[in-house]
Design an enzyme around this catalytic site. Structure first.
Site, PDB file in Angstrom:
ATOM      1  N   THR A   1     -13.676  16.754  -1.334  1.00 27.75           N
ATOM      2  CA  THR A   1     -12.370  17.562  -1.019  1.00 27.75           C
ATOM      3  C   THR A   1     -11.131  16.740  -1.742  1.00 27.75           C
ATOM      4  OG1 THR A   1     -12.396  16.897   0.923  1.00 27.75           O
ATOM      5  CG2 THR A   1     -13.264  19.163   0.546  1.00 27.75           C
ATOM      6  N   GLY A   2     -11.497  15.366  -2.001  1.00 25.32           N
ATOM      7  CA  GLY A   2     -10.516  14.546  -2.191  1.00 25.32           C
ATOM      8  C   GLY A   2     -10.108  14.780  -3.854  1.00 25.32           C
TER       9      GLY A   2
ATOM     10  N   ARG B   1     -18.095  -3.394  -6.128  1.00 28.08           N
ATOM     11  CA  ARG B   1     -17.683  -3.815  -7.409  1.00 28.08           C
ATOM     12  C   ARG B   1     -18.041  -5.275  -7.979  1.00 28.08           C
ATOM     13  NH1 ARG B   1     -11.979  -0.894  -7.472  1.00 28.08           N
ATOM     14  NH2 ARG B   1     -12.691   1.306  -7.637  1.00 28.08           N
TER      15      ARG B   1
ATOM     16  N   CYS C   1      -8.986   1.945 -11.649  1.00 27.14           N
ATOM     17  CA  CYS C   1      -8.663   2.961 -12.613  1.00 27.14           C
ATOM     18  C   CYS C   1      -7.586   2.176 -13.409  1.00 27.14           C
ATOM     19  CB  CYS C   1      -7.673   3.935 -11.901  1.00 27.14           C
ATOM     20  SG  CYS C   1      -6.637   3.315 -10.220  1.00 27.14           S
TER      21      CYS C   1
ATOM     22  N   GLN D   1       1.859   2.265 -11.812  1.00 29.84           N
ATOM     23  CA  GLN D   1       0.798   3.448 -11.369  1.00 29.84           C
ATOM     24  C   GLN D   1       1.147   4.388 -10.665  1.00 29.84           C
ATOM     25  OE1 GLN D   1      -1.764  -0.770 -10.414  1.00 29.84           O
ATOM     26  NE2 GLN D   1      -2.785   0.995  -9.555  1.00 29.84           N
TER      27      GLN D   1
ATOM     28  N   SER E   1      -0.997   9.488  -7.302  1.00 31.28           N
ATOM     29  CA  SER E   1      -2.346   9.831  -7.012  1.00 31.28           C
ATOM     30  C   SER E   1      -3.076   8.718  -6.717  1.00 31.28           C
ATOM     31  CB  SER E   1      -2.794  11.116  -8.187  1.00 31.28           C
ATOM     32  OG  SER E   1      -2.646  10.296  -9.436  1.00 31.28           O
TER      33      SER E   1
ATOM     34  N   HIS F   1      -1.581   6.543 -15.156  1.00 29.10           N
ATOM     35  CA  HIS F   1      -1.085   5.169 -15.165  1.00 29.10           C
ATOM     36  C   HIS F   1      -0.658   4.639 -16.411  1.00 29.10           C
ATOM     37  CE1 HIS F   1      -2.599   5.431 -10.993  1.00 29.10           C
ATOM     38  NE2 HIS F   1      -3.534   4.338 -11.065  1.00 29.10           N
TER      39      HIS F   1
ATOM     40  N   ASN G   1      -5.544   8.472 -14.369  1.00 33.48           N
ATOM     41  CA  ASN G   1      -6.295   7.702 -13.348  1.00 33.48           C
ATOM     42  C   ASN G   1      -7.282   8.408 -12.782  1.00 33.48           C
ATOM     43  OD1 ASN G   1      -3.557   8.830 -12.372  1.00 33.48           O
ATOM     44  ND2 ASN G   1      -4.311   8.449 -10.540  1.00 33.48           N
TER      45      ASN G   1
HETATM   46  N1  LIG Z   1      -7.179   8.295  -6.965  1.00 30.36           N
HETATM   47  C1  LIG Z   1      -7.669   7.607  -7.840  1.00 30.36           C
HETATM   48  O1  LIG Z   1      -6.889   7.368  -8.893  1.00 30.36           O
HETATM   49  C2  LIG Z   1      -8.605   6.618  -7.727  1.00 30.36           C
HETATM   50  C3  LIG Z   1      -9.276   5.960  -8.813  1.00 30.36           C
HETATM   51  C4  LIG Z   1     -10.262   4.985  -8.739  1.00 30.36           C
HETATM   52  C5  LIG Z   1     -10.889   5.062  -7.797  1.00 30.36           C
HETATM   53  N2  LIG Z   1     -10.579   5.846  -6.713  1.00 30.36           N
HETATM   54  C6  LIG Z   1     -11.367   5.572  -5.373  1.00 30.36           C
HETATM   55  O2  LIG Z   1     -11.846   6.829  -5.184  1.00 30.36           O
HETATM   56  C7  LIG Z   1     -12.078   7.080  -3.691  1.00 30.36           C
HETATM   57  C8  LIG Z   1     -11.379   8.232  -3.377  1.00 30.36           C
HETATM   58  O3  LIG Z   1      -9.971   8.512  -3.759  1.00 30.36           O
HETATM   59  P1  LIG Z   1      -9.249   9.681  -3.807  1.00 30.36           P
HETATM   60  O4  LIG Z   1      -7.998   9.551  -4.470  1.00 30.36           O
HETATM   61  O5  LIG Z   1     -10.030  10.759  -4.266  1.00 30.36           O
HETATM   62  O6  LIG Z   1      -8.761   9.854  -2.019  1.00 30.36           O
HETATM   63  P2  LIG Z   1      -8.509  10.985  -1.254  1.00 30.36           P
HETATM   64  O7  LIG Z   1      -7.756  12.111  -1.928  1.00 30.36           O
HETATM   65  O8  LIG Z   1      -7.590  10.743  -0.236  1.00 30.36           O
HETATM   66  O9  LIG Z   1      -9.998  11.877  -0.776  1.00 30.36           O
HETATM   67  C9  LIG Z   1     -10.806  11.173   0.029  1.00 30.36           C
HETATM   68  C10 LIG Z   1     -11.905  11.966   0.192  1.00 30.36           C
HETATM   69  O10 LIG Z   1     -12.960  11.196   1.096  1.00 30.36           O
HETATM   70  C11 LIG Z   1     -13.473  12.220   2.255  1.00 30.36           C
HETATM   71  N3  LIG Z   1     -13.575  11.580   3.658  1.00 30.36           N
HETATM   72  C12 LIG Z   1     -12.617  10.635   4.215  1.00 30.36           C
HETATM   73  N4  LIG Z   1     -13.337  10.322   5.256  1.00 30.36           N
HETATM   74  C13 LIG Z   1     -14.614  10.787   5.134  1.00 30.36           C
HETATM   75  C14 LIG Z   1     -15.745  10.730   6.150  1.00 30.36           C
HETATM   76  N5  LIG Z   1     -15.810  10.005   7.460  1.00 30.36           N
HETATM   77  N6  LIG Z   1     -16.966  11.296   5.695  1.00 30.36           N
HETATM   78  C15 LIG Z   1     -17.012  11.738   4.727  1.00 30.36           C
HETATM   79  N7  LIG Z   1     -16.179  12.033   3.583  1.00 30.36           N
HETATM   80  C16 LIG Z   1     -14.714  11.571   4.242  1.00 30.36           C
HETATM   81  C17 LIG Z   1     -12.215  13.057   2.287  1.00 30.36           C
HETATM   82  O11 LIG Z   1     -12.723  14.318   2.934  1.00 30.36           O
HETATM   83  P3  LIG Z   1     -11.614  15.321   3.919  1.00 30.36           P
HETATM   84  O12 LIG Z   1     -10.954  15.912   3.012  1.00 30.36           O
HETATM   85  O13 LIG Z   1     -12.507  16.128   4.635  1.00 30.36           O
HETATM   86  O14 LIG Z   1     -10.664  14.356   4.685  1.00 30.36           O
HETATM   87  C18 LIG Z   1     -12.037  13.342   0.930  1.00 30.36           C
HETATM   88  O15 LIG Z   1     -12.878  14.221   0.347  1.00 30.36           O
HETATM   89  C19 LIG Z   1     -11.514   5.959  -2.900  1.00 30.36           C
HETATM   90  O16 LIG Z   1     -12.414   4.777  -2.720  1.00 30.36           O
HETATM   91  C20 LIG Z   1     -10.427   5.329  -4.119  1.00 30.36           C
HETATM   92  O17 LIG Z   1     -10.277   4.043  -4.127  1.00 30.36           O
HETATM   93  C21 LIG Z   1      -9.554   6.435  -6.706  1.00 30.36           C
END
Ligand SMILES: NC(=O)c1ccc[n+]([C@@H]2O[C@H](COP(=O)([O-])OP(=O)(O)OC[C@H]3O[C@@H](n4cnc5c(N)ncnc54)[C@H](OP(=O)(O)O)[C@@H]3O)[C@@H](O)[C@H]2O)c1
Length: 331
Positions: free
Chosen positions: A12-13, A98, A127, A154, A157, A234, A307
Site C-alpha cells: 500500500t506504500g 545493503r 534511490c 531529493q 516522495s 531526484h 526515485n
Molecule cells: N520512496 C522512495 O523513493 C524509496 C526509494 C528507495 C527505497 N525506498 C525504501 O522502500 C521502503 C518503502 O518506502 P515507501 O516510500 O514506499 O514508504 P511508505 O509510502 O511509507 O510505505 C510503507 C509501506 O510499509 C507498510 N508497513 C508499515 N508498517 C508495516 C507493518 N508493521 N507490517 C507490514 N507492512 C507495514 C505500509 O503499510 P500501511 O499502508 O498499512 O501502513 C506501507 O505499505 C522503505 O524501506 C524505503 O526506504 C523508498
C-alpha cells in the site's frame, strides 16, 4: 512457463503501489499476494484489472511464495526478510541488508550476476545511488573513476507517504510534523538521521553503496543530500575525477550508447534533464556535461531520474524479471 507466486510486503506504500504498476507494464505473468500493516487489512488494490485483497503481514505470510519484494522499511525487513528467504528469493528495498557482506546489492545493468554468489536476500540500492552509478559505471570502465562528490536534490516522495502528507501540511500553511522545517520556505540539507562525522545516514548510504556496486572499495566518495520541495524525481550533481584524461566527445558517445540512459544536453536550447521528463519512466537522464576548469581528468554531470521507478520499484522488478528468465533458461 511456470506462473510464479510473488508476495509484496508494503504493497500500500508509494514503492509498493509502483511495484504493481511496473509488474503490469512489464507484463510479468505472476500470482500476487499483497501485504501491509494491520490497518490496511482488507483494502483492495487493482492488478491486471482484478481486485486483490491486502493481508496483514505475519510470520506465515510467505509459505507458498517463490519471490517476495519488501518495501516496508528496515524494521520490517530485519524481522521478516530472513523468514521469507527460507523458501523464497527476497528482493529488499530497505537499507537493512545493503551493506551485509553476504547480500548482493544489485543494479541489473551493472552487476546482475552477483545475485548468484550471495544469499537469497538481494538488496535494492538507495534511490539516489542507483541513478548515479548507472552513469558512473560506463565512464569508470573507460576512464577509471578515482573520486566522486555528490550533491543531491531529493524529492519528498523519497521519504514515503508520511513525508508527502507532511509536505501537504506545509503547503496548507500548517507546521510540519516530521520535516524539521517548512519545506515550502527552505531547502533542507538533512535526509535521514545524523550518522558519523557530521554526515547523515543518507549520505553514508550513497558513499558505501557506490563503492559496493562499482566494486571499488577504495573509491573516494563524498555526498551532501538535500530535500527539495517537489513531490517526485531526484536530481544529483556529480563532480568526478578519473585516473585517465577525460575525452568529452567519448563521454557523450559512451553515455548515448548505454542502455537505460538518455543524454539531454543542449544548453542554448534549454535542453537538460528535468523531473517532468523523468516522471513515470525507467530512464536515467544526464546532461550539463562539462569538463572541470583546471583538471583534465575532471567531469561535471547532472543526473535526474524517478526515485519511485528506477530508484526503487523498476530496479527491483528488473532484478526479478532477469532471475525468472534465468530460471526458465536453466530448466
Ligand atoms: N520512496 C522512495 O523513493 C524509496 C526509494 C528507495 C527505497 N525506498 C525504501 O522502500 C521502503 C518503502 O518506502 P515507501 O516510500 O514506499 O514508504 P511508505 O509510502 O511509507 O510505505 C510503507 C509501506 O510499509 C507498510 N508497513 C508499515 N508498517 C508495516 C507493518 N508493521 N507490517 C507490514 N507492512 C507495514 C505500509 O503499510 P500501511 O499502508 O498499512 O501502513 C506501507 O505499505 C522503505 O524501506 C524505503 O526506504 C523508498
Amino acid at each position: 512457463m511456470k506462473k510464479y507466486r510473488l508476495g509484496i510486503v508494503g504493497a500500500t506504500g508509494l514503492v509498493g503501489r509502483e511495484f504493481i504498476k511496473v509488474i503490469e507494464e512489464y507484463k510479468l505473468d505472476l500470482y500476487l499476494k499483497l501485504f501491509a500493516s494491520k490497518k490496511s487489512e482488507g483494502k483492495k488494490l487493482i492488478f491486471n484489472n482484478e481486485e486483490i485483497e491486502v493481508k496483514s503481514l505475519n510470520a506465515n505470510s510467505f509459505d507458498d511464495l517463490d519471490f517476495v519484494l519488501f518495501s516496508a522499511g528496515s524494521k520490517i525487513s530485519r524481522i521478516y526478510a530472513p523468514l521469507a528467504a527460507k523458501n523464497s528469493i527476497v528482493i529488499d528495498n530497505s537499507s537493512y541488508f545493503r551493506m551485509n557482506p553476504s547480500c548482493a546489492l544489485i543494479v541489473p545493468e551493472i552487476n546482475f550476476e552477483d545475485y548468484k554468489k550471495f544469499s537469497k536476500i538481494i538488496a535494492n540500492p538507495n534511490c539516489s545511488t542507483i541513478q548515479c552509478v548507472m552513469v558512473l559505471k560506463p565512464l569508470d570502465d573507460e576512464f577509471d573513476l578515482k573520486k566522486v562528490v555528490y550533491s543531491t536534490y531529493q524529492s519528498v516522495s523519497g521519504g514515503g507517504q508520511k513525508l508527502v502528507s507532511d509536505f501537504s501540511r506545509c503547503r496548507n500553511g500548517l507546521n510540519p510534523n516530521i520535516l524539521p522545517y517548512d519545506l515550502t520556505k527552505n531547502l533542507i540539507p538533512e535526509i535521514d538521521e545524523p550518522s558519523i562525522v557530521n554526515y547523515t545516514k543518507e549520505e553514508i548510504k550513497m558513499i558505501q553503496e557506490t563503492r559496493k556496486i562499482l566494486n571499488k572499495p577504495d573509491l573516494l566518495v563524498s555526498s551532501t543530500c538535500v530535500r527539495v520541495p517537489i513531490i517526485r524525481t531526484h536530481a544529483v550533481t556529480l563532480y568526478c575525477e578519473f585516473k585517465k584524461e577525460v575525452d568529452i566527445d567519448k563521454v557523450y558517445e559512451i553515455l548515448s550508447n548505454t542502455i537505460g540512459i538518455k543524454v539531454l544536453d543542449d544548453l542554448d536550447n534549454h535542453i537538460y534533464p528535468l523531473g517532468e521528463k523523468a516522471l513515470g519512466n525507467d530512464l536515467v537522464y544526464v546532461g550539463r556535461i562539462r569538463k572541470t576548469f583546471g583538471n583534465k581528468n575532471g567531469l561535471l554531470l547532472y543526473v535526474v531520474s524517478d526515485n519511485l521507478r528506477k530508484g526503487a520499484s523498476s530496479n527491483a522488478v528488473q532484478i526479478l524479471k532477469r532471475i525468472i528468465e534465468d530460471k526458465e533458461k536453466n530448466k
